[in-house]
Design a protein around this motif. Structure first.
Motif, short mmCIF file in Angstrom:
data_model
loop_
_atom_site.label_atom_id
_atom_site.label_comp_id
_atom_site.label_asym_id
_atom_site.label_seq_id
_atom_site.Cartn_x
_atom_site.Cartn_y
_atom_site.Cartn_z
N TRP A 86 37.50 17.43 10.22
CA TRP A 86 38.18 16.25 9.66
C TRP A 86 38.46 16.53 8.19
O TRP A 86 37.55 16.62 7.37
CB TRP A 86 37.34 15.00 9.80
N ASN A 88 40.28 15.13 4.90
CA ASN A 88 40.79 13.89 4.32
C ASN A 88 41.28 14.14 2.90
O ASN A 88 40.63 14.84 2.11
CB ASN A 88 39.70 12.82 4.30
N SER A 134 51.47 7.48 11.61
CA SER A 134 51.46 6.83 10.29
C SER A 134 51.27 5.33 10.49
O SER A 134 51.80 4.74 11.43
CB SER A 134 52.75 7.10 9.53
N LEU A 149 49.04 5.24 5.27
CA LEU A 149 48.17 6.34 5.68
C LEU A 149 48.85 7.14 6.78
O LEU A 149 49.51 6.56 7.65
CB LEU A 149 46.82 5.83 6.18
N PHE A 151 48.27 10.45 9.64
CA PHE A 151 47.29 11.26 10.35
C PHE A 151 48.01 12.35 11.13
O PHE A 151 49.09 12.13 11.68
CB PHE A 151 46.48 10.40 11.33
N SER A 160 43.76 13.34 7.57
CA SER A 160 44.18 12.01 7.12
C SER A 160 44.65 12.11 5.67
O SER A 160 44.05 12.80 4.85
CB SER A 160 43.02 11.01 7.23
N GLN A 162 45.94 9.75 2.35
CA GLN A 162 46.09 8.44 1.71
C GLN A 162 46.23 8.65 0.21
O GLN A 162 45.66 9.58 -0.36
CB GLN A 162 44.90 7.54 2.03
N LEU A 192 40.09 10.49 15.76
CA LEU A 192 41.29 9.75 15.36
C LEU A 192 41.21 8.30 15.80
O LEU A 192 41.58 7.39 15.05
CB LEU A 192 42.54 10.40 15.94
N LEU A 195 39.08 6.50 13.34
CA LEU A 195 39.77 6.30 12.06
C LEU A 195 40.74 5.13 12.15
O LEU A 195 40.81 4.28 11.24
CB LEU A 195 40.51 7.57 11.66
#
Length: 373
Positions: A86, A88, A134, A149, A151, A160, A162, A192, A195
């Motif tokens: 993951w 981010n 999105s 956001l 993904f 991800s 942001q 996912l 999230l």
């Protein structure tokens, strides 16, 4: 430029052909430059952080490794099969960084362009080796805040993006660190779903907070609404419209995902996305109910103000009606005529007051019987 010899038609034709050729090359060059400029990747949106921050959670059922501020993304090219990644990002205005991630994850140019665009409508797009998703996230602080956001889901990773640091995924980070639930035992598709579930939780929290504030306003609307009450109601109505506008495409994207046939979501984890779709539908019903409540309170507020105005007009009309005959009598005896017997009567003044008082009382009784006052 040499002058054209108009006496030689062949030279005139040749010169015209050369001129058209030059113009054609110039137009082609300009269009090529414009196309190149349009093809350049740029960040679209509001920059909210000076430096891009990145965090990597590399885990399996038995281990977890956390890294921050990465400069290499080779693991996206050559992932360990038993691991889930993951990645981010906080801040996506660094275009070269996003391009570097896209190259490592083998993302096409369109996906990278959509990641960099924070103004687009929520959507889901299924590619051969990755899934792009999105969404708009809603958070209620001092004001209602909307954040884009994005993904990217791969077979062994979830990325991800942001633009600012938020609290959307704190619960998921805690589960990863503590090893709670199934989050470290299932694949990137399950990650996912969690999230997205964290984002939906923010929608529900925001809607609940809005409904709690509306409940307080409702008491004011019923008791004594004024102009400021209408302003507050209108503000909440605008916020509810923003939530609905962001939630609608989110729900639509989840529905499209359910109707699709992506290979990146395992059948065992598909039920979690179906649950997300149901939750989005429930959130949409709640915000629509909130809008209906706000509309009803606005109507009550207007009706209450109209009722106050009617009551005021009723009082003024009653007073005016009572004084019309009294003013009539006063007007008659205020005329300057000598031949008015009542003016010379010793008790004429008291009789006039008595008649006027009797009319006043009689009209009050009549209005009361008719329930006009």
């Amino acid at each position: 430029m040499k002058p054209i010899d108009i006496t030689r038609p062949d030279k005139l034709l040749l010169q015209g052909i050369k001129t058209l050729s030059t113009l054609g090359q110039s137009l082609y060059s300009n269009k090529k430059s414009e196309a190149k400029a349009k093809a350049e990747l740029t960040f679209i949106g509001q920059k909210k952080m000076d430096e891009v921050q990145s965090q990597l959670y590399e885990f399996d059922a038995d281990s977890l490794d956390i890294k921050e501020d990465l400069t290499s993304f080779q693991f996206l090219k050559e992932p360990v099969k038993s691991k889930v990644y993951w990645l981010n990002f906080h801040g996506i205005h660094d275009v070269p960084m996003v391009q570097k991630v896209g190259k490592s994850a083998r993302l096409d140019r369109l996906t990278i362009r959509q990641i960099l665009d924070t103004t687009q409508r929520p959507k889901v797009e299924d590619y051969e080796d990755h899934l792009f998703f999105s969404v708009k996230s809603i958070a209620k602080k001092e004001e209602l805040e909307v954040e884009q956001l994005s993904f990217v889901l791969g077979s062994s990773f979830a990325i991800s993006f942001q633009e600012e640091i938020g609290d959307h995924f704190d619960g998921i980070r805690n589960k990863l660190v503590e090893g709670l639930g199934f989050i470290r035992k299932r694949g990137s598709d399950y990650l996912l779903s969690q999230l997205l579930d964290g984002i939906l939780d923010n929608y529900f929290e925001t809607i609940d907070q809005t409904n709690a504030e509306i409940a307080l306003i409702e008491k004011v609307v019923i008791s004594d609404p004024d102009k400021s009450t209408l302003i507050v109601l209108e503000k909440h109505k605008q916020n509810a419209q923003v939530i609905k506008k962001a939630l609608g495409p989110f729900k639509e994207a989840l529905n499209n995902l359910m109707n699709g046939d992506t290979k990146l979501i395992k059948p065992t984890n598909l039920k979690y996305f179906k649950d997300l779709n149901n939750s989005a539908a429930a959130a949409m019903e709640e915000i629509e109910a909130t809008l209906r409540t706000l509309e009803g309170l606005t109507n009550i507020c207007f009706a209450s103000q109209s009722q106050k105005m009617n009551e005021t007009m009723k009082v003024l009309t009653t007073v005016a009606t009572i004084f019309i005959p009294l003013t009539f009598i006063a007007g008659i005896y205020g005329m300057n005529f000598d031949n008015m017997p009542e003016l010379h009567h010793p008790y004429g003044y008291y009789y006039t007051w008595g008649v006027m008082g009797a009319i006043f009382v009689a009209m009050l009784i009549y209005f009361r019987v008719k329930k006009w006052i």
